[in-house]
Write a protein that holds these residues in place. Structure first.
Motif, PDB file in Angstrom:
ATOM      1  N   ASP A 175       0.966  -1.005  -0.062  1.00 36.08           N
ATOM      2  CA  ASP A 175      -0.479  -0.304  -0.173  1.00 36.08           C
ATOM      3  C   ASP A 175       0.955   0.948  -0.094  1.00 36.08           C
ATOM      4  O   ASP A 175       0.486   2.896  -0.492  1.00 36.08           O
ATOM      5  CB  ASP A 175      -0.851   0.037   0.845  1.00 36.08           C
ATOM      6  CG  ASP A 175      -2.214  -1.048   1.272  1.00 36.08           C
ATOM      7  OD1 ASP A 175      -1.975  -1.256   0.100  1.00 36.08           O
ATOM      8  OD2 ASP A 175      -3.119  -0.774   2.608  1.00 36.08           O
ATOM      9  N   SER A 252     -11.838   8.564  -3.889  1.00 37.15           N
ATOM     10  CA  SER A 252     -10.979   6.775  -3.126  1.00 37.15           C
ATOM     11  C   SER A 252     -10.822   6.207  -4.826  1.00 37.15           C
ATOM     12  O   SER A 252     -11.751   5.863  -5.061  1.00 37.15           O
ATOM     13  CB  SER A 252     -11.875   6.477  -2.374  1.00 37.15           C
ATOM     14  OG  SER A 252     -11.210   5.433  -2.282  1.00 37.15           O
ATOM     15  N   ASP A 254      -7.301   2.675  -5.324  1.00 37.61           N
ATOM     16  CA  ASP A 254      -6.838   1.846  -4.088  1.00 37.61           C
ATOM     17  C   ASP A 254      -5.793   2.727  -2.736  1.00 37.61           C
ATOM     18  O   ASP A 254      -6.132   1.703  -1.832  1.00 37.61           O
ATOM     19  CB  ASP A 254      -5.644   1.405  -4.412  1.00 37.61           C
ATOM     20  CG  ASP A 254      -6.206   0.430  -5.386  1.00 37.61           C
ATOM     21  OD1 ASP A 254      -7.337  -0.247  -5.744  1.00 37.61           O
ATOM     22  OD2 ASP A 254      -4.839  -0.282  -6.424  1.00 37.61           O
ATOM     23  N   VAL A 255      -6.184   3.759  -2.478  1.00 38.08           N
ATOM     24  CA  VAL A 255      -5.386   4.457  -1.819  1.00 38.08           C
ATOM     25  C   VAL A 255      -6.875   5.541  -1.555  1.00 38.08           C
ATOM     26  O   VAL A 255      -7.355   5.809  -2.624  1.00 38.08           O
ATOM     27  CB  VAL A 255      -4.717   4.790  -1.977  1.00 38.08           C
ATOM     28  CG1 VAL A 255      -3.315   4.115  -2.175  1.00 38.08           C
ATOM     29  CG2 VAL A 255      -4.616   5.973  -3.585  1.00 38.08           C
ATOM     30  N   ASN A 256      -6.983   6.526  -1.248  1.00 39.67           N
ATOM     31  CA  ASN A 256      -7.570   7.801  -0.358  1.00 39.67           C
ATOM     32  C   ASN A 256      -6.801   8.948  -0.598  1.00 39.67           C
ATOM     33  O   ASN A 256      -6.128   9.125  -0.006  1.00 39.67           O
ATOM     34  CB  ASN A 256      -7.676   8.041   0.976  1.00 39.67           C
ATOM     35  CG  ASN A 256      -8.570   6.867   1.374  1.00 39.67           C
ATOM     36  OD1 ASN A 256      -9.625   5.891   1.063  1.00 39.67           O
ATOM     37  ND2 ASN A 256      -8.286   5.913   2.824  1.00 39.67           N
ATOM     38  N   THR A 336      -2.929   5.638   3.000  1.00 38.34           N
ATOM     39  CA  THR A 336      -3.274   4.209   2.450  1.00 38.34           C
ATOM     40  C   THR A 336      -4.729   4.109   3.526  1.00 38.34           C
ATOM     41  O   THR A 336      -4.801   5.249   4.442  1.00 38.34           O
ATOM     42  CB  THR A 336      -2.184   3.244   3.032  1.00 38.34           C
ATOM     43  OG1 THR A 336      -1.996   3.894   5.226  1.00 38.34           O
ATOM     44  CG2 THR A 336      -1.174   3.315   2.431  1.00 38.34           C
ATOM     45  N   LYS A 337      -5.055   2.871   3.234  1.00 42.04           N
ATOM     46  CA  LYS A 337      -6.505   2.691   4.069  1.00 42.04           C
ATOM     47  C   LYS A 337      -6.254   1.524   5.432  1.00 42.04           C
ATOM     48  O   LYS A 337      -6.530   1.809   6.194  1.00 42.04           O
ATOM     49  CB  LYS A 337      -7.913   1.690   3.112  1.00 42.04           C
ATOM     50  CG  LYS A 337      -8.031   2.412   2.199  1.00 42.04           C
ATOM     51  CD  LYS A 337      -9.402   1.875   0.909  1.00 42.04           C
ATOM     52  CE  LYS A 337      -9.473   3.137  -0.087  1.00 42.04           C
ATOM     53  NZ  LYS A 337     -10.438   2.523  -0.693  1.00 42.04           N
ATOM     54  N   SER A 338      -4.890   1.296   5.095  1.00 43.96           N
ATOM     55  CA  SER A 338      -4.556   0.282   6.406  1.00 43.96           C
ATOM     56  C   SER A 338      -4.008   1.517   7.010  1.00 43.96           C
ATOM     57  O   SER A 338      -3.020   2.211   7.137  1.00 43.96           O
ATOM     58  CB  SER A 338      -3.839  -1.263   6.219  1.00 43.96           C
ATOM     59  OG  SER A 338      -4.275  -1.460   5.254  1.00 43.96           O
ATOM     60  N   ASN A 354      -2.778   5.885   8.895  1.00 49.32           N
ATOM     61  CA  ASN A 354      -2.347   5.729   8.154  1.00 49.32           C
ATOM     62  C   ASN A 354      -0.961   6.433   7.454  1.00 49.32           C
ATOM     63  O   ASN A 354      -1.091   7.462   7.778  1.00 49.32           O
ATOM     64  CB  ASN A 354      -3.359   6.458   7.225  1.00 49.32           C
ATOM     65  CG  ASN A 354      -4.944   6.194   7.407  1.00 49.32           C
ATOM     66  OD1 ASN A 354      -5.434   6.832   8.046  1.00 49.32           O
ATOM     67  ND2 ASN A 354      -5.550   5.198   7.053  1.00 49.32           N
TER      68      ASN A 354
END
Lengths: 372, 151
Positions: A175, A252, A254-256, A336-338, A354
């Motif tokens: 990510d 948005s 894969d990423v914000n 990242t979303k994570s 993030n």
């Protein structure tokens, strides 16, 4: 008498033999005990080494998380003084060395972790760590972080030393690298902010961009700014709002992606177009002349009348066009979303956060106009 | 004068040799085996807490290992994780322990005391301490994880 002496002698020998045997037993037990105590120490140390080995991978990960977080906050740069805007109108400055910057910081943090361990647990000794990133694309991008040391690490107690391998291969979250790939595509390869400004212009009211006046007599023709103000009051302000709204709309994939407009300058330019411009009696007379309508007997003019010699012209299908321009300075946050456990120096705490790639850029929908 | 050994003396010597052989072969051997078994058990027991602690750290809890979860417990704030630790520790013992306590530095993570136990579960017979790496911060990168228990 002889038999008695012999018996005593034999009993003495027997006693010596038995006590000798017990002496051997007891002394060997003593040795056993000492060996056992040492074995116990070795076993405990082996378990501590095992816990440290388990922790090495975790510490390498934490080091990467922290390095990646900090480099991301600096827009891919290693030092605040090196930070550059990614784009200044048509010129772009992508931090191509971001992987190297993350690598160096990760290496430093791993070293810091191991130094602290060495200080708190004197028995441990590590050599200098080296970090290397390997990128491969096997359908999907894969990143490996190889942490290697020139020698084994050691755990030394007073009578033994345990050696083990501190080298590890870590798979850092992909990510993080997607942040850079996405930002590169959106803000370097193309200028998506410029496209947003264009979209904002397209979303302006029709009457703010094109005003149809059709047949207008030249003497009644108002200047374009006045007409704009009558039809679309505060056009620049409206455009500014639309630009900000369009740019700051969250995106948005894969990423914000979040953009914040730091400053904005707007202007408009106007033009006009018409099919024809010719005299029209509808518009009234511009130049009159007096002519005699009736003469008397003496040849003197008895009745005068005014006759138009030139009419005002009329614009046919007159259209006013307005073009809008904006130049903006934008702060981009790609995250990242994570979330990962990292320390933030500004907030002074560790939290799940993030990874965020933060950078500024300046652009406009007309690169020749650079007011910022 | 001829030297003669009386049958009685021969008998005594034979008995002495038999006793020596018995001591050497059986008693010595058995004593060795017995003491070694005891000692090995003692040695094994001395690192039992360490083995338990290392096993505990290796467990997985959701997407994190227990190793990663322990220093993160403050900001993840997951009561389920505390329950997981309690359950993992409690079921390690064949029968209910008198007490156990898992602490990170001075902070007690989970603790259990049976009704009959009156101590504070600190100076226990079974104990282990290992260094663990915590997420990067300015206060310290390595903390001690303690496990104390009494069977």
């Amino acid at each position: 008498m002889k038999g008695f002496v012999g018996t005593v002698l034999l009993i003495a020998i027997l006693t010596l033999v038995v006590s000798g045997a017990f002496f051997i037993v007891l002394s060997s037990e003593h040795i056993n005990l000492k060996v056992s105590l040492k074995a116990s120490e070795v076993l405990k140390a082996a378990d501590i080494v095992e816990a440290v080995k388990k922790g090495l991978e975790v510490a390498y990960n934490y080091s990467f998380f922290q390095a990646a977080y900090e480099v991301g906050k600096l827009g891919g740069y290693n030092d605040e003084k090196d930070v550059k805007e990614w784009r200044m109108y048509e010129s772009t400055y992508f931090p191509a060395s971001y992987v190297e910057n993350v690598r160096m910081r990760t290496e430093n943090y791993i070293e810091e972790y191991l130094k602290v361990l060495e200080e708190e647990r004197k028995e441990f000794k590590f050599s200098q760590p080296f970090v290397n990133f390997l990128f491969s694309t096997n359908g999907e991008k894969v990143v490996k972080m190889i942490v290697s040391f020139p020698s084994l690490f050691s755990c030394s107690r007073h009578f033994f030393t345990i050696y083990d391998n501190p080298n590890r291969t870590i798979y850092p979250p992909i990510d993080y690298f997607k942040l850079y790939d996405t930002a590169y595509k959106l803000f370097i390869e193309k200028d998506s902010v410029r496209e947003d400004i264009k979209k904002a212009e397209e979303k302006m009211d029709e009457r703010c961009r094109k005003i149809y006046l059709d047949g207008v007599c030249e003497q009644d023709k108002k200047d374009r700014e006045t007409v704009l103000e009558e039809n679309c009051p505060n056009a620049d302000k409206k455009f500014k709002e639309k630009v900000i709204q369009e740019i700051e709309a969250p995106k948005s994939n894969d990423v914000n992606i979040n953009l914040r407009v730091k400053s904005v300058e707007v202007k408009h330019e106007s033009d006009e177009k018409y099919d024809d411009l010719r005299e029209s009696s509808d518009c009234g007379c511009e130049t009159y002349t007096t002519v005699c309508e009736k003469y008397d007997e003496n040849g003197q003019c008895e009745r005068w009348s005014t006759v138009c010699v030139e009419y005002y012209r009329k614009y046919y299908n007159l259209v006013y066009f307005y073009s809008y321009f904006a130049a903006v300075k934008v702060t981009v946050n790609v995250s990242t979303k994570s979330q990962y456990p990292v320390y933030d120096a500004t907030e002074g705490n560790v939290k799940l956060r993030n990874f965020t790639l933060t950078f500024n850029l300046t652009t406009s929908n007309d690169y020749s106009w650079k007011p910022i | 004068m001829r030297c003669q050994i009386a049958p009685f003396d021969i008998g005594i010597i034979a008995i002495a040799l038999v006793i020596f052989a018995v001591i050497s072969i059986f008693l010595l051997e058995n004593l060795h085996i017995f003491t070694k078994t005891v000692v090995v058990k003692v040695v094994y027991d001395t690192n039992e807490a360490y083995r338990l602690l290392v096993s505990l750290l290796s467990l997985n809890y959701s997407s994190y290992t227990v190793y990663e979860m322990i220093p993160s417990i403050d900001y993840i704030g997951n009561q389920n994780f505390a329950n997981f630790l309690n359950s993992s520790l409690y079921h390690y013992f064949e029968k209910a322990p008198k007490c156990y306590k898992l602490s990170l530095g001075s902070k007690v993570l989970v603790e259990y005391k049976s009704e009959t136990y009156s101590g504070d579960c600190t100076n226990t017979r079974f104990n282990a301490v290992v260094p663990i790496f915590v997420p990067y911060n300015k206060a310290g990168l390595v903390e001690e994880l303690y496990l104390n228990y009494e069977r």
